[in-house]
Design a protein around this motif. Structure first.
Motif, short mmCIF file in Angstrom:
data_model
loop_
_atom_site.label_atom_id
_atom_site.label_comp_id
_atom_site.label_asym_id
_atom_site.label_seq_id
_atom_site.Cartn_x
_atom_site.Cartn_y
_atom_site.Cartn_z
N GLU A 56 13.15 -18.64 0.03
CA GLU A 56 13.29 -20.02 -0.44
C GLU A 56 13.83 -20.94 0.66
O GLU A 56 13.41 -22.10 0.79
CB GLU A 56 14.22 -20.07 -1.66
CG GLU A 56 13.61 -19.45 -2.91
CD GLU A 56 14.55 -19.46 -4.09
OE1 GLU A 56 15.71 -19.93 -3.92
OE2 GLU A 56 14.14 -19.01 -5.18
N ASN A 60 12.03 -24.21 2.11
CA ASN A 60 12.70 -25.52 2.08
C ASN A 60 12.82 -26.14 3.46
O ASN A 60 12.82 -27.37 3.60
CB ASN A 60 14.08 -25.39 1.43
CG ASN A 60 14.00 -25.23 -0.08
OD1 ASN A 60 13.03 -25.67 -0.70
ND2 ASN A 60 14.98 -24.58 -0.67
N LYS A 77 9.19 -30.47 -0.76
CA LYS A 77 10.42 -29.73 -0.58
C LYS A 77 11.13 -29.72 -1.91
O LYS A 77 10.76 -30.44 -2.85
CB LYS A 77 11.29 -30.39 0.50
CG LYS A 77 11.75 -31.80 0.16
CD LYS A 77 12.62 -32.36 1.27
CE LYS A 77 13.08 -33.77 0.92
NZ LYS A 77 13.96 -34.33 1.98
N SER A 78 12.12 -28.88 -2.03
CA SER A 78 12.86 -28.79 -3.28
C SER A 78 14.26 -29.34 -3.11
O SER A 78 14.87 -29.20 -2.05
CB SER A 78 12.94 -27.32 -3.74
OG SER A 78 11.66 -26.83 -4.04
N LYS A 94 16.41 -27.14 -9.95
CA LYS A 94 15.65 -27.35 -8.73
C LYS A 94 14.33 -28.01 -9.06
O LYS A 94 13.59 -27.54 -9.92
CB LYS A 94 15.40 -26.03 -8.00
CG LYS A 94 14.72 -26.20 -6.65
CD LYS A 94 14.75 -24.92 -5.84
CE LYS A 94 13.88 -23.85 -6.46
NZ LYS A 94 13.79 -22.66 -5.59
#
Length: 209
Positions: A56, A60, A77-78, A94
């Motif tokens: 993750e 990101n 993107k998160s 998220k």
């Protein structure tokens, strides 16, 4: 999910993030493999959990892209947003969001004209200088390989540890052409273990090798 389970999972995730999240991301940025990171943690965590946190983080930071560079889609993107329920309880969710200031890039396709792995190594180095590593990617299908695949046996122990440590999806993803990935791709190419594409966003090129 029942309320006790919700709080149990939320507490577990909070504890994990507080104890290990920052350390895992920092060690990932330093180039540690998942195996090395798991061994360095002060608070034990499952190997799978470490893998997922690393994966993750790489997504990101846009080191890994899940959409083809130059596909015309805006990168995502998160981010985590804070929410409160009617009882005043706080939680984090998220959500994806488009990277600010990004515009679609459409690439011109061509074929690699070199004759051997040395030519590829020089080509990759020159293109990454010209485009910047952050704008240079290579297609990866490691998620389709078995752990004892011939392609992986070609690699050094350290390179193989890095590849096997990541939870590659069973789809093509795109990895930034940093120094380690350039060495891996050149090694695979030298031994006939790689075919795919290189992406250079500044010069707007998609190169088949």
């Amino acid at each position: 999910m029942s309320e006790p389970d919700y709080f149990k999972n939320a507490l577990r995730d909070f504890t994990y993030e507080a104890a290990n999240g920052g350390a895992i991301r920092h060690l990932t940025d330093l180039g540690y493999t998942v195996k090395q990171i798991a061994q360095q943690l002060a608070f034990p965590a499952s190997y799978n959990k470490v893998q997922q946190t690393v994966w993750e983080h790489l997504i990101n930071k846009r080191i890994i892209l899940t959409e083809e560079p130059g596909s015309g889609k805006l990168p995502e993107k998160s981010v985590f947003i804070q929410e409160h329920d009617k009882y005043g309880r706080t939680s984090f969710r998220k959500v994806p969001c488009s990277a600010e200031g990004s515009i679609p890039v459409y690439l011109k396709e061509k074929k690699f004209g070199g004759k051997n792995a040395y030519d590829l190594t020089i080509f990759l180095a020159e293109k990454c200088v010209e485009n910047g590593e952050e704008n240079s990617y290579v297609s990866c299908k490691f998620g389709f390989l078995e752990k004892d695949a011939a392609q992986l046996k070609i690699l050094s122990d350290r390179q193989r540890e890095f590849i096997l440590g990541l939870p590659w999806e069973k789809k093509t993803v795109y990895y930034r052409l940093d120094g380690r990935m350039r060495e891996i791709i050149s090694k695979l190419y030298e031994n006939g273990g790689y075919d795919g594409y290189l992406y250079f966003l500044t010069t707007e090129e998609k190169v088949q090798i």
